[in-house]
Design a protein around this motif. Structure first.
Motif, PDB file in Angstrom:
ATOM      1  N   GLY A 117       9.525  58.779  17.152  1.00 18.88           N
ATOM      2  CA  GLY A 117      10.313  59.408  16.095  1.00 18.88           C
ATOM      3  C   GLY A 117      11.468  60.231  16.618  1.00 18.88           C
ATOM      4  O   GLY A 117      12.549  60.239  16.016  1.00 18.88           O
ATOM      5  N   ALA A 118      11.272  60.927  17.728  1.00 20.28           N
ATOM      6  CA  ALA A 118      12.360  61.729  18.289  1.00 20.28           C
ATOM      7  C   ALA A 118      13.546  60.846  18.643  1.00 20.28           C
ATOM      8  O   ALA A 118      14.711  61.219  18.423  1.00 20.28           O
ATOM      9  N   CYS A 119      13.252  59.659  19.177  1.00 18.55           N
ATOM     10  CA  CYS A 119      14.332  58.707  19.469  1.00 18.55           C
ATOM     11  C   CYS A 119      14.920  58.153  18.181  1.00 18.55           C
ATOM     12  O   CYS A 119      16.149  58.052  18.030  1.00 18.55           O
ATOM     13  N   ASP A 120      14.053  57.804  17.232  1.00 16.14           N
ATOM     14  CA  ASP A 120      14.526  57.280  15.939  1.00 16.14           C
ATOM     15  C   ASP A 120      15.474  58.249  15.248  1.00 16.14           C
ATOM     16  O   ASP A 120      16.417  57.842  14.566  1.00 16.14           O
ATOM     17  N   MET A 121      15.214  59.556  15.421  1.00 20.18           N
ATOM     18  CA  MET A 121      15.980  60.589  14.719  1.00 20.18           C
ATOM     19  C   MET A 121      17.297  60.941  15.388  1.00 20.18           C
ATOM     20  O   MET A 121      17.996  61.861  14.968  1.00 20.18           O
ATOM     21  N   GLY A 122      17.626  60.244  16.470  1.00 21.78           N
ATOM     22  CA  GLY A 122      18.909  60.494  17.103  1.00 21.78           C
ATOM     23  C   GLY A 122      18.904  61.591  18.138  1.00 21.78           C
ATOM     24  O   GLY A 122      19.975  62.074  18.527  1.00 21.78           O
ATOM     25  N   ALA A 123      17.735  61.999  18.608  1.00 21.51           N
ATOM     26  CA  ALA A 123      17.683  62.983  19.700  1.00 21.51           C
ATOM     27  C   ALA A 123      17.902  62.253  21.020  1.00 21.51           C
ATOM     28  O   ALA A 123      17.067  62.274  21.925  1.00 21.51           O
ATOM     29  N   LEU A 124      19.047  61.600  21.100  1.00 20.05           N
ATOM     30  CA  LEU A 124      19.456  60.817  22.265  1.00 20.05           C
ATOM     31  C   LEU A 124      20.951  61.036  22.491  1.00 20.05           C
ATOM     32  O   LEU A 124      21.703  61.169  21.515  1.00 20.05           O
ATOM     33  N   PRO A 125      21.414  61.045  23.728  1.00 21.71           N
ATOM     34  CA  PRO A 125      22.825  61.394  23.985  1.00 21.71           C
ATOM     35  C   PRO A 125      23.827  60.331  23.555  1.00 21.71           C
ATOM     36  O   PRO A 125      25.011  60.636  23.412  1.00 21.71           O
ATOM     37  N   GLY A 126      23.350  59.105  23.321  1.00 20.90           N
ATOM     38  CA  GLY A 126      24.284  58.056  22.933  1.00 20.90           C
ATOM     39  C   GLY A 126      24.060  57.496  21.546  1.00 20.90           C
ATOM     40  O   GLY A 126      24.724  56.544  21.147  1.00 20.90           O
ATOM     41  N   ASP A 127      23.132  58.103  20.800  1.00 25.98           N
ATOM     42  CA  ASP A 127      22.735  57.503  19.522  1.00 25.98           C
ATOM     43  C   ASP A 127      22.576  58.552  18.424  1.00 25.98           C
ATOM     44  O   ASP A 127      21.906  59.575  18.627  1.00 25.98           O
ATOM     45  N   PHE A 128      23.153  58.246  17.270  1.00 29.38           N
ATOM     46  CA  PHE A 128      22.828  58.971  16.050  1.00 29.38           C
ATOM     47  C   PHE A 128      21.479  58.456  15.532  1.00 29.38           C
ATOM     48  O   PHE A 128      20.916  57.509  16.106  1.00 29.38           O
ATOM     49  N   PRO A 129      20.920  59.042  14.480  1.00 32.67           N
ATOM     50  CA  PRO A 129      19.663  58.528  13.928  1.00 32.67           C
ATOM     51  C   PRO A 129      19.716  57.025  13.670  1.00 32.67           C
ATOM     52  O   PRO A 129      20.732  56.478  13.241  1.00 32.67           O
ATOM     53  N   GLY A 130      18.587  56.363  13.975  1.00 24.18           N
ATOM     54  CA  GLY A 130      18.512  54.925  13.785  1.00 24.18           C
ATOM     55  C   GLY A 130      19.238  54.137  14.838  1.00 24.18           C
ATOM     56  O   GLY A 130      19.580  52.973  14.626  1.00 24.18           O
ATOM     57  N   TYR A 131      19.513  54.746  16.010  1.00 22.90           N
ATOM     58  CA  TYR A 131      20.142  54.072  17.142  1.00 22.90           C
ATOM     59  C   TYR A 131      21.553  53.591  16.819  1.00 22.90           C
ATOM     60  O   TYR A 131      22.025  52.587  17.349  1.00 22.90           O
ATOM     61  N   GLN A 132      22.227  54.337  15.958  1.00 18.50           N
ATOM     62  CA  GLN A 132      23.626  54.059  15.642  1.00 18.50           C
ATOM     63  C   GLN A 132      24.490  54.755  16.702  1.00 18.50           C
ATOM     64  O   GLN A 132      24.378  55.963  16.906  1.00 18.50           O
ATOM     65  N   LYS A 133      25.343  53.986  17.355  1.00 20.33           N
ATOM     66  CA  LYS A 133      25.990  54.433  18.577  1.00 20.33           C
ATOM     67  C   LYS A 133      27.100  55.456  18.325  1.00 20.33           C
ATOM     68  O   LYS A 133      27.905  55.300  17.397  1.00 20.33           O
ATOM     69  N   VAL A 134      27.158  56.462  19.180  1.00 18.58           N
ATOM     70  CA  VAL A 134      28.191  57.487  19.063  1.00 18.58           C
ATOM     71  C   VAL A 134      29.553  56.946  19.480  1.00 18.58           C
ATOM     72  O   VAL A 134      30.581  57.580  19.238  1.00 18.58           O
ATOM     73  N   THR A 135      29.558  55.776  20.099  1.00 22.85           N
ATOM     74  CA  THR A 135      30.823  55.152  20.491  1.00 22.85           C
ATOM     75  C   THR A 135      31.367  54.213  19.412  1.00 22.85           C
ATOM     76  O   THR A 135      32.455  53.652  19.568  1.00 22.85           O
ATOM     77  N   ASN A 136      30.606  54.031  18.332  1.00 18.79           N
ATOM     78  CA  ASN A 136      31.042  53.161  17.239  1.00 18.79           C
ATOM     79  C   ASN A 136      31.824  53.989  16.224  1.00 18.79           C
ATOM     80  O   ASN A 136      31.262  54.867  15.552  1.00 18.79           O
ATOM     81  N   GLU A 137      33.119  53.741  16.112  1.00 18.54           N
ATOM     82  CA  GLU A 137      33.978  54.574  15.277  1.00 18.54           C
ATOM     83  C   GLU A 137      33.521  54.591  13.825  1.00 18.54           C
ATOM     84  O   GLU A 137      33.546  55.642  13.161  1.00 18.54           O
TER      85      GLU A 137
END
Length: 901
Positions: free
Chosen positions: A557-577
Motif C-alpha cells: 500500500g505504501a508503494c500504491d499510495m505514491g510514497a516513491l520518489p518517481g511515482d504519484f499514487p497508482g504508479y503514475q510517473k512524475v516525469t509524465n507531464e
C-alpha cells in the motif's frame, strides 16, 4: 456429469449431488443438526455422536457429519430416538468432564455448555467416572491444557495436522480415556509447537485455551474486525476490547487467512498498543545536552514548519525528504507523500519497500507493467500441481501462507525449494536446490536454457503475448546446466529435473521473497523469474504467475499510495507531464517534475549535506538499514530531523523533534496486502495521552508551511485517492464495510476487483523478456573475511521488535541473537553450539551465539536482524542494486572468532 441424488429429510423432498454428507445437505436447507467434534474438511471422524440421525430402514443411528447421502434415503434429524441418544451422549461426555462453568474462561462460549442447556440435562448426572486425574499443562505463556475438561473430540489434533500442517498435537489414551498430548508443559520452548493458538480457537470446551481468555467473558467485550499489523498476508482478526483495552485477538474468516493466525497475529498484535513506554507527548531535543523535553503540539509543529521552511528557502526544496511508514494505513501514506510533494515541494519521498521489495516494484513493472503479485494467495496454494519457492521462508516470514503451502504439499502438490538454507519446508520438497547466495539470475537462466533446449517452451504464448525472446534466447544459450551447476554450486541433475517439472506442470506458481530481491542484482533476479514464467506461459492464468510475498503489512500500500520518489499514487510517473498536470489541478499547487532520491540514497546525500531536513514516519533505519554506522553518521549530519512514531526507537534518539503517533488499533483506514487486496483497519481503542492521528499531524504541518490542506477523515482520504488513482477508482470504505473484498485494479464503483493480473494482456501490452546476465555479489569472501553472511527473520519477531518485543512470551521463546554456522566450519574453528562468537565485517563487529548445524552450507552463515544484543545490520553492506537502489542484505563477507570472555 455429477450424479443427482433425491432424498427426504424431515419430510422435505431434496435433490442434491452424490458425495455430500447428510450434515452438509441439511445445513444447506436450513435444517439444524447439533455437532460437537465436527469441523468441515478438518475433523469429520464422528467421535462425539452428537450429530446422529435416524435413517428409515435401519435400526442403528448414523453420524450425519460423515455419512454420504444415497438415492431414496429418508432421514429424521429430530425423532425421539435421536433426542434420547443425544442426551445420553451428552451425559456420558459430562461424566468425564469436570463441571466448573462459573470459573471456566470459556463459559458462555463453550459448545458443550450450550448443548447441555439445549437438551435440558438433569441437574444430577446418572453417570459418573473415576478417571485418573492428569496434571494440567500451563507452563506455556500463551496456551494451557486442562485434561479434566477435554472431551476427546480431536478438533485440536486435526487442525494442527491438517490446517496448520505442524502435527505437534497427538491423541493418546489411558485405558478408554482419550486425552491430548499437548506440548505446553515445562519443556514447551524445546518443542516444535509454533504457538499459533489455532488449536485453542477450535476447542469446543475450556480444555485447550489461550490464556488471554481468562481476562474476559465473551459476552462482555467488543469485537472489532480489523487487519493484522505484521506481515503482508493480510490476516483478518477481531480485537477483543474490554474497558477500552485490547485483551485478546480472535481469528476471523478472511480471504487470505481463512480463519488461521500465526503466533505474532494471535499473541503479538496488541500488547504494544497500551505499552507504558508509548510516546504520549511531543518531545524537543536540546542539541547541546542531547536531552529531550516535553513540548506542546503548537510549539513542536511551529518549530518543524519554521526549520523545514528555512532549509527549503536557503537550500531549495530538494534539500528536504520524507519517509512513509509501511506499517501505517494507505490513508496515512497518501497524506505523507502529499505533505512532501505539496508542502516540502520535492519528490524526495520513499518507504521501506526500498530495502525489501523495491526490486519487485521495479522489475515486474519493467517486464509485465505492474510491480505486484499476479495471483491471489488461495489461488496459488489451493489447487496447484507444483509450487516453486525461491528465496522465501514463508513458515517464518509469512506463517499463514506457510501453513497453506504445507496443506498443499500434504494434498500432493509437488514442491521445489530454491534456497541456500535448509528451511523447514525443504524436508517436504521434491527437490531442494541449495544454491550459493547471490546466484539467482544464473539459476533462472539455466532453467530457461533447459526448457528451450528440451522443447518445453510455450511458443504460442511467446509469439502472441511477449517481446524480446530472441535476445533472451541469445543470453541464456551460454547458461548450460553444467555451467550453472558450477556457478550455483548445485547438482546438475536436480537443476534439469526442476526445469522439467516446472515446465510440464499445468498449474505452477513461482513464489519468492527477499532471498531474490535483497541483492545488488535484485531487480535482475526478479526479472529473471518473470522470464522463466513467461517462457512456459504461466502468467495470467489461475494457479500460476510470479508472486512476491511482500514483507510488511502495508508495504504494498505504501508503494500504491505514491510514497516513491518517481511515482504519484497508482504508479503514475512524475516525469509524465499529463500526470503531473492532473495532480497539480487536484492539489492546486505547482509540483516538481524531477524524480526524487531513493531512501538508500538519502543517507549518503545527508553526509554530503545535499539533504538537510528529513521527516521519518514510523521507520527505524538505524536498525533496519544496512551498515548501521553509515546510517548514524547520516542522521547526525542532518540540520533537522523529525520523527513520528509510537516509541523511543534507536533512530528517534537522533531526532530534533519527536511526534507521538497512533497505532493501527487507534485509527480508521485500509491496508493493502501482498495480493493487492485492500482491507479495512478499524479503530478499537483510545489510548491515554496527547497522541494524534498521523493524518492530522501531516495536515497541520502542511498548513503551517503554507499549503492549505483541510482535515479529512480516513474515508474521505480514500475517496480522494480513488478520484486520482485509476487502479483504486472503485475502492471506498463504504464498499469494504459492506463486505466486499477488492483487489486492485478496481477502476470503478461497479467493478469487482481483479484477482489475477495479465489474463488477456499485460499491463504494458506485451510481456518483456529482459536478458539479464549473471553478476557476482559485490562483496565475496576472501582470506580476511572468509564467510558469507545472510540475514533474515525468525517466526516469533517482526523487524525491529517494536511490537513483538513488547509481548513477554515472544521474548521468552526467542529473545536474543544467534548465527547459524555449518558443523564443519564450527569444528574447524573450535566453536561449540551455544558458544559466544565475535562476528566482524568491514563495517563493524558484534558478539552473538553460535547455532551449529547443517541449516547452512560450508562457508555460509545466517543471522536474524531483529535483536538489539547483536544488530546484524552493523555488519551488512550498503552496496545497492543499480535499478531499485535496494541493499545487498543477503550477501556480505565476515570473519568468525571465539568471543573473549
Amino acid at each position: 456429469m455429477t450424479e443427482k441424488v433425491n432424498l427426504v429429510i424431515n419430510g422435505i423432498n431434496i435433490e442434491t449431488v452424490a458425495g455430500r454428507t447428510i450434515l452438509e445437505v441439511a445445513k444447506e436447507h436450513g435444517i439444524y443438526i447439533p455437532t460437537l467434534c465436527y469441523l468441515k474438511d478438518v475433523n469429520e471422524i464422528g467421535a462425539c455422536r452428537m450429530c446422529v440421525v435416524e435413517v428409515k430402514g435401519h435400526s442403528h443411528l448414523f453420524p450425519a457429519c460423515n455419512t454420504k447421502v444415497w438415492q431414496g434415503m429418508s432421514v429424521e434429524t429430530d425423532s425421539e430416538k435421536v433426542k434420547l441418544s443425544r442426551q445420553f451422549v451428552l451425559q456420558l461426555i459430562l461424566a468425564h468432564h469436570t463441571v466448573r462453568c462459573l470459573s471456566c474462561c470459556k463459559s458462555g462460549d463453550c459448545d458443550l455448555q450450550k448443548l447441555a442447556t439445549e437438551f435440558e440435562l438433569p441437574t444430577v448426572n446418572p453417570y459418573s467416572s473415576d478417571d485418573a486425574k492428569l496434571p494440567s499443562k500451563t507452563d506455556n505463556p500463551f496456551l494451557a491444557y486442562y485434561p479434566e475438561l477435554c472431551i476427546g473430540c480431536q478438533r485440536c489434533v486435526s487442525v494442527c495436522s491438517r490446517r496448520v500442517g505442524n502435527g505437534v498435537l497427538n491423541a493418546s489414551k489411558i485405558g478408554t480415556r482419550t486425552f491430548i498430548d499437548a506440548p505446553f508443559g515445562q519443556d514447551w520452548k524445546n518443542t516444535e509447537c509454533e504457538l499459533c493458538g489455532n488449536c485453542a480457537t477450535v476447542c469446543p470446551t475450556g480444555a485447550l485455551v489461550a490464556k488471554n481468555m481468562g481476562k474476559y467473558q465473551t459476552g462482555n467485550v467488543n469485537r472489532v474486525l480489523t487487519t493484522c499489523p505484521h506481515c503482508a498476508t493480510g490476516c483478518q482478526f477481531y480485537l477483543m476490547v474490554k474497558d477500552n483495552k485490547i485483551v485478546d485477538v480472535q481469528p476471523a474468516e478472511g480471504p487470505s487467512n481463512r480463519g488461521l493466525l500465526c503466533v505474532k497475529g494471535r499473541f503479538g498484535s496488541f500488547n504494544f498498543v497500551n505499552s507504558p513506554d508509548r510516546l504520549k507527548h511531543p518531545l524537543i531535543r536540546n542539541r547541546e545536552t542531547g536531552e529531550f523535553r516535553e513540548a506542546s503540539w503548537d510549539e513542536a509543529l511551529d518549530l518543524i514548519a519554521m526549520k523545514f521552511g528555512e532549509i527549503k528557502e536557503r537550500y531549495g526544496a530538494d534539500s528536504l525528504a520524507g519517509f512513509a511508514c509501511s506499517r501505517s494505513p494507505n490513508e496515512d501514506c497518501y497524506m505523507l507523500q502529499k505533505m512532501v510533494r505539496c508542502a516540502f515541494g520535492t519528490n524526495n519521498v520513499d518507504n521501506c519497500a526500498r530495502v525489501c521489495h523495491s526490486a519487485t516494484v521495479a522489475g515486474l513493472a519493467m517486464t509485465l507493467g505492474s510491480g505486484a503479485m499476479t495471483n491471489p494467495i488461495g489461488d496459488i496454494t489451493n489447487d496447484v500441481d507444483l509450487i516453486m519457492l525461491v528465496g522465501s521462508n514463508p513458515e517464518e516470514a509469512h506463517p499463514v501462507i506457510g501453513m497453506q503451502i504445507r496443506q498443499a504439499v500434504a494434498r500432493g502438490t509437488h514442491l521445489i525449494v530454491v534456497d541456500p538454507r535448509k528451511i523447514r519446508l525443504a524436508k517436504d520438497a521434491d527437490i531442494h536446490i541449495r544454491l550459493k547466495p547471490g546466484t539467482n539470475v544464473a539459476f533462472a537462466n539455466g532453467m530457461i536454457n533447459i526448457i528451450i533446449n528440451e522443447g518445453l517452451a510455450d511458443e504460442k504464448f511467446i509469439r502472441e503475448r511477449t517481446e524480446g525472446f530472441e535476445e533472451l534466447k541469445e543470453i541464456v544459450k551460454d547458461y548450460t546446466p553444467e555451467k550453472v551447476a558450477e556457478i550455483c554450486n548445485i547438482d546438475v541433475d536436480q537443476l534439469c529435473e526442476a526445469a522439467r517439472m516446472y515446465a510440464k506442470a499445468k498449474k505452477a506458481p513461482i513464489i519468492y521473497c527477499l532471498g531474490v530481491t535483497e541483492h545488488s542484482s535484485g531487480t535482475e533476479g526478479v526479472m529473471s523469474l518473470s522470464n522463466l514464467a513467461m517462457v512456459v506461459g504461466k502468467i495470467g492464468k489461475s494457479g500460476c504467475g510470479v508472486n512476491p510475498l511482500r514483507g510488511q503489512n502495508n508495504v504494498q500500500g505504501a508503494c500504491d499510495m505514491g510514497a516513491l520518489p518517481g511515482d504519484f499514487p497508482g504508479y503514475q510517473k512524475v516525469t509524465n507531464e499529463r500526470v503531473v498536470e492532473k495532480f497539480e489541478k487536484a492539489w492546486n499547487v505547482k509540483l516538481s517534475r524531477k524524480p526524487g532520491l531513493h531512501a538508500t540514497d538519502v543517507f549518503p546525500a545527508a553526509v554530503r549535506k545535499e539533504i538537510r531536513g528529513l521527516f521519518i514516519f514510523g521507520e527505524d533505519p538505524v536498525v533496519s538499514d544496512p551498515d548501521q554506522g553509515h546510517v548514524i553518521k547520516a542522521l547526525e549530519s542532518l540540520d533537522f530531523l523529525v520523527l513520528c512514531d509510537l516509541f523511543m526507537t534507536k533512530t528517534a534518539k537522533y531526532a530534533d523533534v519527536i511526534l507521538p503517533g497512533t497505532s493501527y488499533a487507534e485509527k480508521e483506514g485500509t491496508f493493502s496486502n501482498t495480493e493487492r487486496r485492500v482491507q479495512r483497519v478499524r479503530k478499537a481503542v483510545t489510548v491515554e495521552g496527547e497522541m494524534r492521528l498521523d493524518t492530522d499531524i501531516f495536515t497541520d504541518i502542511m498548513n503551517r508551511m503554507g499549503y492549505p490542506q483541510p482535515y479529512l477523515r480516513a474515508d474521505e482520504i480514500m475517496d480522494e485517492i480513488a478520484s486520482l488513482t485509476p487502479s483504486f477508482g472503485g475502492i471506498s470504505h463504504k464498499r469494504l464495510d459492506a463486505g466486499e473484498s477488492l483487489q486492485w485494479p478496481c477502476p470503478d464503483k461497479n467493478h469487482p476487483g481483479t484477482p489475477i493480473l495479465h489474463t488477456e494482456k499485460f499491463a504494458r501490452g506485451l510481456g518483456l523478456f529482459y536478458p539479464a546476465p549473471y553478476r557476482e555479489s559485490m562483496e565475496l569472501p576472501d582470506d580476511d573475511y572468509p564467510f558469507i553472511l545472510m540475514t533474515g527473520r525468525v517466526l516469533y519477531h517482526y523487524n525491529a521488535m517494536a511490537m513483538t518485543g513488547r509481548t513477554p512470551g515472544l521474548v521468552e521463546k526467542s529473545g536474543s541473537s544467534f548465527i547459524e554456522i555449518n558443523t564443519e566450519d564450527a569444528l574447524r574453528l573450535g566453536i561449540s553450539d551455544g558458544e559466544s562468537v565475535k562476528l566482524t565485517s568491514r563495517r563493524g563487529s558484534v558478539v552473538s551465539k553460535a547455532r551449529v548445524g547443517d541449516k547452512v552450507s560450508v562457508g555460509e552463515t545466517w543471522m536474524p536482524f531483529h535483536f538489539s544484543d547483536a544488530f546484524a545490520n552493523v555488519l551488512t553492506n550498503a552496496v545497492l542494486d543499480k535499478f531499485a537502489r535496494i541493499p545487498e542484505y543477503k550477501v556480505c563477507a565476515i570473519k568468525i572468532e571465539k568471543a573473549e570472555e
